[in-house]
Design a protein around this motif. Structure first.
Motif, PDB file in Angstrom:
ATOM      1  N   HIS A 105     -11.107   0.094  -0.386  1.00 38.05           N
ATOM      2  CA  HIS A 105     -11.761   1.395  -0.309  1.00 38.05           C
ATOM      3  C   HIS A 105     -13.070   1.322   0.468  1.00 38.05           C
ATOM      4  CE1 HIS A 105     -14.856   0.276  -3.292  1.00 38.05           C
ATOM      5  NE2 HIS A 105     -13.883  -0.274  -4.006  1.00 38.05           N
TER       6      HIS A 105
ATOM      7  N   VAL B  91       0.875  -1.164   0.000  1.00 39.74           N
ATOM      8  CA  VAL B  91       0.000   0.000   0.000  1.00 39.74           C
ATOM      9  C   VAL B  91       0.916   1.218   0.000  1.00 39.74           C
ATOM     10  CG1 VAL B  91      -1.802   1.272   1.210  1.00 39.74           C
ATOM     11  CG2 VAL B  91      -1.776  -1.233   1.297  1.00 39.74           C
TER      12      VAL B  91
ATOM     13  N   SER C 128     -12.142  -4.858  -6.672  1.00 34.34           N
ATOM     14  CA  SER C 128     -11.591  -4.166  -5.513  1.00 34.34           C
ATOM     15  C   SER C 128     -12.073  -4.809  -4.213  1.00 34.34           C
ATOM     16  CB  SER C 128     -11.988  -2.684  -5.534  1.00 34.34           C
ATOM     17  OG  SER C 128     -11.346  -2.011  -6.590  1.00 34.34           O
TER      18      SER C 128
ATOM     19  N   GLN D  27      -9.559   5.477   0.422  1.00 30.14           N
ATOM     20  CA  GLN D  27      -9.015   4.531  -0.547  1.00 30.14           C
ATOM     21  C   GLN D  27      -7.565   4.216  -0.190  1.00 30.14           C
ATOM     22  OE1 GLN D  27      -8.615   6.006  -4.585  1.00 30.14           O
ATOM     23  NE2 GLN D  27      -8.921   3.977  -5.461  1.00 30.14           N
ATOM     24  N   LEU D  28      -7.252   2.932  -0.097  1.00 29.88           N
ATOM     25  CA  LEU D  28      -5.892   2.462   0.174  1.00 29.88           C
ATOM     26  C   LEU D  28      -5.370   1.857  -1.120  1.00 29.88           C
ATOM     27  CD1 LEU D  28      -6.601   0.639   3.580  1.00 29.88           C
ATOM     28  CD2 LEU D  28      -6.226   3.085   3.171  1.00 29.88           C
ATOM     29  N   VAL D  29      -4.453   2.540  -1.765  1.00 33.75           N
ATOM     30  CA  VAL D  29      -4.013   2.172  -3.110  1.00 33.75           C
ATOM     31  C   VAL D  29      -2.833   1.205  -3.055  1.00 33.75           C
ATOM     32  CG1 VAL D  29      -3.207   3.047  -5.327  1.00 33.75           C
ATOM     33  CG2 VAL D  29      -4.779   4.430  -3.948  1.00 33.75           C
ATOM     34  N   TYR D  30      -2.990   0.058  -3.718  1.00 36.98           N
ATOM     35  CA  TYR D  30      -1.882  -0.901  -3.796  1.00 36.98           C
ATOM     36  C   TYR D  30      -1.710  -1.493  -5.182  1.00 36.98           C
ATOM     37  CZ  TYR D  30      -5.403  -4.645  -3.580  1.00 36.98           C
ATOM     38  OH  TYR D  30      -6.475  -5.470  -3.836  1.00 36.98           O
ATOM     39  N   ASP D  31      -2.762  -1.592  -5.995  1.00 39.93           N
ATOM     40  CA  ASP D  31      -2.680  -2.170  -7.338  1.00 39.93           C
ATOM     41  C   ASP D  31      -3.698  -1.468  -8.236  1.00 39.93           C
ATOM     42  OD1 ASP D  31      -1.955  -3.906  -9.434  1.00 39.93           O
ATOM     43  OD2 ASP D  31      -3.555  -5.318  -8.914  1.00 39.93           O
ATOM     44  N   PRO D  32      -3.429  -0.192  -8.582  1.00 41.33           N
ATOM     45  CA  PRO D  32      -4.415   0.588  -9.336  1.00 41.33           C
ATOM     46  C   PRO D  32      -4.877  -0.137 -10.608  1.00 41.33           C
ATOM     47  CG  PRO D  32      -2.540   1.938  -8.691  1.00 41.33           C
ATOM     48  CD  PRO D  32      -2.168   0.518  -8.389  1.00 41.33           C
TER      49      PRO D  32
ATOM     50  N   ARG E 153      -7.445  -1.206  -8.807  1.00 43.65           N
ATOM     51  CA  ARG E 153      -8.005  -1.947  -7.677  1.00 43.65           C
ATOM     52  C   ARG E 153      -7.346  -1.499  -6.383  1.00 43.65           C
ATOM     53  NH1 ARG E 153      -7.564  -4.678 -12.155  1.00 43.65           N
ATOM     54  NH2 ARG E 153      -9.362  -5.834 -12.975  1.00 43.65           N
ATOM     55  N   SER E 154      -8.143  -1.491  -5.310  1.00 48.03           N
ATOM     56  CA  SER E 154      -7.652  -0.995  -4.030  1.00 48.03           C
ATOM     57  C   SER E 154      -8.580  -1.485  -2.925  1.00 48.03           C
ATOM     58  CB  SER E 154      -7.622   0.541  -4.047  1.00 48.03           C
ATOM     59  OG  SER E 154      -8.935   1.052  -4.259  1.00 48.03           O
TER      60      SER E 154
END
Length: 230
Positions: free
Chosen positions: A162, A116, A178, A152-157, A159-160
């Motif tokens: 959220h 993340v 997601s 939103q916790l972004v780790y694999d845009p 998809r996250s």
């Protein structure tokens, strides 16, 4: 008469030799030395070797500065798709368990390991370049119809993990890949990740972000927080 002239010649020759061999204390120190007969000797100048040449020293401000290493997060996340649970660990200890919504059979959540790297408070939603989103409209931060909710916790845009505007979907396999959590859970986990990554905020900052939901706030996580989806 003969004797007298002979004496004068000897004395004069001696004076000449003495004068030629003397070095005045006022002579230049770089004068060419002479031999015993007064004839200048040849002086050979030896060029300086590289080792004898003084090398320039770089000024202090030209030295490359090494940036401090990013703090290593003591947290990690795991998402069990079958159980539809999000586990938060601190070190080896599990500190929290949360229910999640996951991808449907048609749009399953991807498994793997990432980090993340970014937390977004009041995210905007831009329809991804996928067939299911072709006729969807973008949603601004704070829009009640924004599918990302408040966090939103972004780790694999794209998809996250959220938040959501449909809390009834939590615990179901209904998303487009997601991982969904309630807004309350998402905000709680977000704060924990910020603290773990060394970029925590004070209470006034969180209060401002909560009150001004139309303002997007992005916080990068140096080094990231590990996440495993299985």
């Amino acid at each position: 008469m003969y004797r007298s002239n002979r004496v004068k010649l000897i004395v004069g020759f001696a004076v000449t030799l003495a004068t030629a061999g003397c070095v005045s204390s006022n002579d230049d120190e770089n004068a060419v030395p002479a031999d015993s007969a007064g004839i200048p000797r040849t002086v050979t100048t030896v060029p300086a070797t590289p080792d004898s040449v003084a090398m320039p020293v770089a000024p202090p401000d030209s030295v490359a500065m090494v940036p401090p290493a990013a703090p290593v997060s003591d947290m990690r996340l795991e998402v069990d798709l079958a159980a539809r649970k999000l586990y938060a660990y601190k070190g080896s200890e599990r500190v929290a368990t949360h229910s999640v919504g996951v991808g449907s059979k048609e749009w399953p959540t991807k498994t793997g390991e990432w980090r993340v790297t970014q937390v977004v408070f009041n995210p905007e939603w831009v329809p991804p370049d996928e067939t299911w989103a072709e006729e969807k409209e973008p949603r601004e931060p704070g829009d009640p119809k924004n599918p990302l909710g408040r966090i939103q916790l972004v780790y694999d845009p794209p998809r996250s993990i959220h938040g959501t505007n449909a809390p009834s979907s939590i615990g179901k396999a209904i998303s487009h890949g997601s991982i969904r959590v309630t807004n309350q859970v998402g905000l709680k986990v977000a704060k924990q990740l910020l603290e773990s990554a060394g970029v925590g905020k004070d209470s006034a900052w969180y209060k401002e972000a909560a009150q001004n939901r139309s303002v997007k706030q992005i916080v990068d996580l140096p080094g990231g927080v590990p996440i495993k989806v299985f």
